[in-house]
Design an enzyme around this catalytic site. Structure first.
Site, PDB file in Angstrom:
ATOM      1  N   LYS A  54       0.845  -1.200   0.000  1.00 10.99           N
ATOM      2  CA  LYS A  54       0.000   0.000   0.000  1.00 10.99           C
ATOM      3  C   LYS A  54       0.879   1.249   0.000  1.00 10.99           C
ATOM      4  O   LYS A  54       0.605   2.213  -0.716  1.00 10.99           O
ATOM      5  CB  LYS A  54      -0.932  -0.014   1.228  1.00 10.99           C
ATOM      6  N   GLN A  98      -4.211  -0.837   9.691  1.00  2.28           N
ATOM      7  CA  GLN A  98      -4.230  -2.197   9.162  1.00  2.28           C
ATOM      8  C   GLN A  98      -4.795  -3.167  10.210  1.00  2.28           C
ATOM      9  O   GLN A  98      -4.403  -3.138  11.379  1.00  2.28           O
ATOM     10  CB  GLN A  98      -2.812  -2.624   8.737  1.00  2.28           C
ATOM     11  N   ASP A 121     -10.742   3.332   4.223  1.00  3.76           N
ATOM     12  CA  ASP A 121     -11.040   1.898   4.214  1.00  3.76           C
ATOM     13  C   ASP A 121     -12.551   1.660   4.131  1.00  3.76           C
ATOM     14  O   ASP A 121     -12.999   0.544   3.861  1.00  3.76           O
ATOM     15  CB  ASP A 121     -10.520   1.252   5.505  1.00  3.76           C
TER      16      ASP A 121
HETATM   17  N1  GUN Z   1      -6.883  -6.376   6.630  1.00  3.18           N
HETATM   18  C1  GUN Z   1      -7.269  -7.158   5.594  1.00  3.18           C
HETATM   19  N2  GUN Z   1      -7.819  -6.395   4.626  1.00  3.18           N
HETATM   20  C2  GUN Z   1      -7.761  -5.115   5.049  1.00  3.18           C
HETATM   21  C3  GUN Z   1      -8.163  -3.877   4.473  1.00  3.18           C
HETATM   22  O1  GUN Z   1      -8.702  -3.790   3.357  1.00  3.18           O
HETATM   23  N3  GUN Z   1      -7.931  -2.779   5.237  1.00  3.18           N
HETATM   24  C4  GUN Z   1      -7.359  -2.850   6.461  1.00  3.18           C
HETATM   25  N4  GUN Z   1      -7.185  -1.717   7.135  1.00  3.18           N
HETATM   26  N5  GUN Z   1      -6.976  -3.973   7.024  1.00  3.18           N
HETATM   27  C5  GUN Z   1      -7.181  -5.101   6.309  1.00  3.18           C
END
Ligand code: GUN
Length: 284
Positions: A54, A98, A121
């Site tokens: 990311k 995350q 998100d």
């Molecule tokens: N953990 C697994 N997928 C995601 C996501 O799309 N965003 C976040 N913040 N954590 C995750």
């Protein structure tokens, strides 16, 4: 019949090119680049890899990216205080924490604390509620990315039976709302569903998001259907496999996503898209 592959890598790259152009346009107009803060708590290996991807994508697109790597023993108060600071920081358009967080931390409390207009998100109850009420704004990235894939291959939606395997907050539930919005007839299956093969066999559109390697057997798949595999599971031999038994499913489906190179790259593209949207439409 051998299914056509849905090439998420290429579709995501095209979206990222458009985002990069959008960032350049802002900067040429004298506006600051979109800013994303990515918060990682602890040292979960898989989370570390996702977060790294990311962050790289942000920098490639010309974003202002802030990395916050916190130790596994970070307290709730410390994490809350960081979110408060980022909420007030005018360089930051998006905040991503995350998941999963270490067990002693309350993820719901953190997600609720992120300002809804910085919730790139799409996990804040405000944004989930907007999607549920057909007024989506910042949409959860993985379901939004799947819709972009389905649009790219001309999915008709209306009159189709969409079956989602897995009812998580991150994928299954918001996916159901996205597909309802498109006019599909939606079934969500989960760990208490009795006869999974029956539902899969009836699915014109199958979204497998249980996080269980090979859960969906290829022979259950409806001939000619579209199969989207959200699973990313590492085998003992180190190979990445999805939730669907790919080799057999591929011989029955009309369209299918590979793992890797299907849904994964789209999640990142949608995160960038949400952050650019927040900068353009929700801030200043
Ligand atoms: N953990 C697994 N997928 C995601 C996501 O799309 N965003 C976040 N913040 N954590 C995750």
């Amino acid at each position: 019949m051998t299914a056509q592959l849905i090439d998420g890598k290429t579709i995501a790259l095209d979206i990222r090119k458009a985002i990069t152009a959008g960032v350049q346009k802002r900067v040429e107009q004298g506006l600051r680049p979109p800013g994303l803060a990515v918060v990682l708590v602890g040292n979960d290996t898989a989370s570390g890899i996702y977060v790294q991807k990311k962050r790289e994508a942000c920098e490639q697109a010309g974003f202002y990216a802030e990395d916050h790597d916190l130790s596994a023993d970070t307290t709730q108060e410390e994490l809350n205080a960081l979110v408060d600071r980022l909420n007030d920081d005018e360089r930051i358009d998006g905040i991503l924490v995350q998941l999963p967080l270490p067990e002693h931390l309350n993820a719901d409390e953190v997600l609720l604390r992120i300002r809804p207009d910085k919730d790139v998100d799409g996990f804040h109850p405000y944004n989930v509620g907007r999607l549920a009420q057909r007024l989506p704004e910042l949409r959860p990235c993985t379901p939004a990315g799947i819709i972009a894939l389905l649009d790219a291959v001309g999915t008709p939606y209306k009159g189709q039976h969409a079956v989602i395997v897995g009812a998580s907050n991150i994928v299954g539930r918001p996916m159901a709302m996205e597909l309802l919005l498109k006019g599909a007839t939606v079934t969500v299956t989960h760990r208490f569903t009795g006869d999974l093969p029956r539902f899969v066999a009836d699915a014109d559109l199958l979204i497998a998001a249980a996080g269980k390697p090979g859960l969906v057997k290829g022979e259950w798949v409806k001939p000619g259907s579209t199969v989207i595999d959200v699973g990313i599971n590492r085998t003992a031999e180190g190979k990445l496999i999805g939730d669907v038994e790919f080799d057999v499913a591929r011989e029955r489906a009309g369209w299918i996503t590979p793992v890797p190179g299907g849904v994964g790259p789209m999640t990142i593209a949608m995160l960038l898209q949400n952050t650019l949207y927040a900068a353009n439409k929700l801030h200043e």
